[in-house]
Scaffold this motif. Structure first.
Motif, PDB file in Angstrom:
ATOM      1  N   GLY A 221      67.375  35.967  38.782  1.00  0.00           N
ATOM      2  CA  GLY A 221      68.245  35.396  39.802  1.00  0.00           C
ATOM      3  C   GLY A 221      67.475  34.898  41.009  1.00  0.00           C
ATOM      4  O   GLY A 221      68.078  34.526  42.020  1.00  0.00           O
ATOM      5  N   ASP A 222      66.154  34.889  40.920  1.00  0.00           N
ATOM      6  CA  ASP A 222      65.353  34.452  42.053  1.00  0.00           C
ATOM      7  C   ASP A 222      64.843  33.032  41.828  1.00  0.00           C
ATOM      8  O   ASP A 222      65.206  32.375  40.863  1.00  0.00           O
ATOM      9  CB  ASP A 222      64.187  35.415  42.310  1.00  0.00           C
ATOM     10  N   ASP A 223      63.998  32.565  42.749  1.00  0.00           N
ATOM     11  CA  ASP A 223      63.509  31.189  42.652  1.00  0.00           C
ATOM     12  C   ASP A 223      62.090  31.100  42.099  1.00  0.00           C
ATOM     13  O   ASP A 223      61.412  30.087  42.271  1.00  0.00           O
ATOM     14  CB  ASP A 223      63.583  30.501  44.014  1.00  0.00           C
ATOM     15  N   ARG A 224      61.616  32.159  41.423  1.00  0.00           N
ATOM     16  CA  ARG A 224      60.296  32.093  40.805  1.00  0.00           C
ATOM     17  C   ARG A 224      60.295  31.026  39.714  1.00  0.00           C
ATOM     18  O   ARG A 224      61.254  30.858  38.974  1.00  0.00           O
ATOM     19  CB  ARG A 224      59.915  33.440  40.199  1.00  0.00           C
ATOM     20  N   SER A 225      59.207  30.295  39.636  1.00  0.00           N
ATOM     21  CA  SER A 225      59.096  29.225  38.649  1.00  0.00           C
ATOM     22  C   SER A 225      58.786  29.795  37.273  1.00  0.00           C
ATOM     23  O   SER A 225      58.348  30.951  37.139  1.00  0.00           O
ATOM     24  CB  SER A 225      57.990  28.252  39.052  1.00  0.00           C
ATOM     25  N   LEU A 226      58.979  28.965  36.262  1.00  0.00           N
ATOM     26  CA  LEU A 226      58.577  29.381  34.917  1.00  0.00           C
ATOM     27  C   LEU A 226      57.084  29.658  34.891  1.00  0.00           C
ATOM     28  O   LEU A 226      56.636  30.582  34.209  1.00  0.00           O
ATOM     29  CB  LEU A 226      58.944  28.303  33.895  1.00  0.00           C
ATOM     30  N   GLN A 227      56.301  28.863  35.624  1.00  0.00           N
ATOM     31  CA  GLN A 227      54.854  29.075  35.643  1.00  0.00           C
ATOM     32  C   GLN A 227      54.502  30.466  36.147  1.00  0.00           C
ATOM     33  O   GLN A 227      53.579  31.114  35.637  1.00  0.00           O
ATOM     34  CB  GLN A 227      54.170  28.019  36.505  1.00  0.00           C
ATOM     35  N   ASP A 228      55.234  30.973  37.139  1.00  0.00           N
ATOM     36  CA  ASP A 228      55.000  32.334  37.625  1.00  0.00           C
ATOM     37  C   ASP A 228      55.199  33.344  36.502  1.00  0.00           C
ATOM     38  O   ASP A 228      54.396  34.273  36.326  1.00  0.00           O
ATOM     39  CB  ASP A 228      55.947  32.663  38.788  1.00  0.00           C
ATOM     40  N   HIS A 229      56.269  33.169  35.749  1.00  0.00           N
ATOM     41  CA  HIS A 229      56.558  34.082  34.636  1.00  0.00           C
ATOM     42  C   HIS A 229      55.530  33.922  33.521  1.00  0.00           C
ATOM     43  O   HIS A 229      55.138  34.915  32.889  1.00  0.00           O
ATOM     44  CB  HIS A 229      57.969  33.839  34.113  1.00  0.00           C
ATOM     45  N   LEU A 230      55.088  32.695  33.268  1.00  0.00           N
ATOM     46  CA  LEU A 230      54.059  32.475  32.255  1.00  0.00           C
ATOM     47  C   LEU A 230      52.752  33.153  32.651  1.00  0.00           C
ATOM     48  O   LEU A 230      52.099  33.801  31.814  1.00  0.00           O
ATOM     49  CB  LEU A 230      53.831  30.980  32.055  1.00  0.00           C
ATOM     50  N   ASP A 231      52.362  33.017  33.908  1.00  0.00           N
ATOM     51  CA  ASP A 231      51.117  33.644  34.376  1.00  0.00           C
ATOM     52  C   ASP A 231      51.191  35.168  34.225  1.00  0.00           C
ATOM     53  O   ASP A 231      50.216  35.801  33.783  1.00  0.00           O
ATOM     54  CB  ASP A 231      50.858  33.288  35.836  1.00  0.00           C
ATOM     55  N   HIS A 232      52.339  35.726  34.574  1.00  0.00           N
ATOM     56  CA  HIS A 232      52.493  37.182  34.481  1.00  0.00           C
ATOM     57  C   HIS A 232      52.435  37.649  33.032  1.00  0.00           C
ATOM     58  O   HIS A 232      51.752  38.636  32.707  1.00  0.00           O
ATOM     59  CB  HIS A 232      53.823  37.603  35.111  1.00  0.00           C
ATOM     60  N   ALA A 233      53.134  36.934  32.138  1.00  0.00           N
ATOM     61  CA  ALA A 233      53.136  37.313  30.721  1.00  0.00           C
ATOM     62  C   ALA A 233      51.748  37.138  30.112  1.00  0.00           C
ATOM     63  O   ALA A 233      51.316  37.964  29.284  1.00  0.00           O
ATOM     64  CB  ALA A 233      54.170  36.491  29.954  1.00  0.00           C
ATOM     65  N   LEU A 234      51.036  36.103  30.516  1.00  0.00           N
ATOM     66  CA  LEU A 234      49.680  35.897  30.002  1.00  0.00           C
ATOM     67  C   LEU A 234      48.744  37.000  30.488  1.00  0.00           C
ATOM     68  O   LEU A 234      47.893  37.483  29.727  1.00  0.00           O
ATOM     69  CB  LEU A 234      49.150  34.534  30.425  1.00  0.00           C
ATOM     70  N   ASP A 235      48.904  37.432  31.730  1.00  0.00           N
ATOM     71  CA  ASP A 235      48.110  38.553  32.242  1.00  0.00           C
ATOM     72  C   ASP A 235      48.380  39.821  31.426  1.00  0.00           C
ATOM     73  O   ASP A 235      47.458  40.594  31.131  1.00  0.00           O
ATOM     74  CB  ASP A 235      48.426  38.811  33.715  1.00  0.00           C
ATOM     75  N   GLU A 236      49.631  40.028  31.047  1.00  0.00           N
ATOM     76  CA  GLU A 236      49.975  41.197  30.229  1.00  0.00           C
ATOM     77  C   GLU A 236      49.308  41.106  28.860  1.00  0.00           C
ATOM     78  O   GLU A 236      48.819  42.115  28.333  1.00  0.00           O
ATOM     79  CB  GLU A 236      51.498  41.300  30.083  1.00  0.00           C
ATOM     80  N   LEU A 237      49.298  39.900  28.283  1.00  0.00           N
ATOM     81  CA  LEU A 237      48.629  39.720  26.996  1.00  0.00           C
ATOM     82  C   LEU A 237      47.138  39.995  27.123  1.00  0.00           C
ATOM     83  O   LEU A 237      46.548  40.680  26.276  1.00  0.00           O
ATOM     84  CB  LEU A 237      48.855  38.296  26.481  1.00  0.00           C
ATOM     85  N   ARG A 238      46.516  39.469  28.160  1.00  0.00           N
ATOM     86  CA  ARG A 238      45.084  39.690  28.345  1.00  0.00           C
ATOM     87  C   ARG A 238      44.773  41.174  28.518  1.00  0.00           C
ATOM     88  O   ARG A 238      43.758  41.658  28.012  1.00  0.00           O
ATOM     89  CB  ARG A 238      44.591  38.903  29.556  1.00  0.00           C
ATOM     90  N   SER A 239      45.651  41.899  29.210  1.00  0.00           N
ATOM     91  CA  SER A 239      45.408  43.332  29.403  1.00  0.00           C
ATOM     92  C   SER A 239      45.502  44.070  28.074  1.00  0.00           C
ATOM     93  O   SER A 239      44.776  45.038  27.821  1.00  0.00           O
ATOM     94  CB  SER A 239      46.397  43.922  30.409  1.00  0.00           C
ATOM     95  N   LEU A 240      46.387  43.596  27.193  1.00  0.00           N
ATOM     96  CA  LEU A 240      46.501  44.223  25.865  1.00  0.00           C
ATOM     97  C   LEU A 240      45.260  43.962  25.026  1.00  0.00           C
ATOM     98  O   LEU A 240      44.742  44.850  24.351  1.00  0.00           O
ATOM     99  CB  LEU A 240      47.734  43.678  25.131  1.00  0.00           C
ATOM    100  N   THR A 241      44.772  42.711  25.059  1.00  0.00           N
ATOM    101  CA  THR A 241      43.606  42.369  24.239  1.00  0.00           C
ATOM    102  C   THR A 241      42.332  43.003  24.783  1.00  0.00           C
ATOM    103  O   THR A 241      41.345  43.105  24.057  1.00  0.00           O
ATOM    104  CB  THR A 241      43.422  40.854  24.160  1.00  0.00           C
TER     105      THR A 241
END
Length: 199
Positions: free
Chosen positions: A176-196
């Motif tokens: 419900g906020d104004d964060r961009s899709l890019q913000d969410h993509l960066d966060h999800a990619l950081d999570e993937l990198r932490s897993l790998t």
């Protein structure tokens, strides 16, 4: 009605989404969509092959937004490693995700949210969406191979990239906020990198 109605494509898309939401995808006809948009069925078919394409139109442009940043950047100098001095497969995937982030502007969030709700309510549309994402994964893998990444690594990286996109996209349309899709993509990619990075 004139042959070239101003804004016809957008009017048809909005009318279709309204009717899909109100009555269901299967229960909505092309005639009803055209009538709601105050256009003819003939005008509808000038813009869309069928009512499903209202939801899935533009697949080539969608895929291109991911692939182009990968093909215009540096190639991998050491494709079997992720060390310094090389552009790793995940770095190329990150470039692809930046392309996706620029494609989905804040102005598109309302449409994307409504579209996804219609897709989630209809099994045949969910299947079509999975095929669309599968085609994206294939295109990403091919682009990675073209950049010097070994096939198996390219396939894994491409599938991971699509997973990152799916997670980020779901978060974006649910937020419900104004964060961009890019913000969410960066966060999800950081999570993937932490897993790998884990042993």
């Amino acid at each position: 009605m004139g042959r070239w109605e101003p804004g016809a494509r957008a009017r048809l898309r909005d009318a279709a989404l309204d009717l899909f939401s109100e009555h269901g995808y299967e229960q909505t006809t092309v005639a009803e969509i055209a009538a709601r948009a105050e256009l003819t069925e003939r005008t509808f078919y000038r813009h869309f092959a069928d009512k499903r394409e209202v939801l899935f139109d533009g697949q080539e442009q969608f895929v291109a937004r991911f692939v182009e940043p990968m093909t215009t950047g540096p190639t991998t100098t050491s494709p079997t490693t992720e060390g310094p001095g090389s552009t790793g497969a995940l770095d190329l995937v990150a470039a692809a995700l930046r392309g996706a982030g620029s494609y989905f502007t804040p102005a598109m969030k309302g449409f994307a949210t409504r579209r996804q709700a219609v897709i989630e309510a209809e099994p045949s549309l969910r299947e079509r969406e999975l095929l669309k994402l599968g085609s994206l994964a294939d295109a990403l893998a091919d682009a990675l191979v073209a950049q010097g990444v070994p096939t198996d690594r390219a396939t894994l990286a491409a599938e991971a990239g699509v997973s990152v996109f799916r997670v980020a996209f779901a978060r974006w349309i649910a937020s419900g906020d104004d964060r961009s899709l890019q913000d969410h993509l960066d966060h999800a990619l950081d999570e993937l990198r932490s897993l790998t990075a884990q042993p």
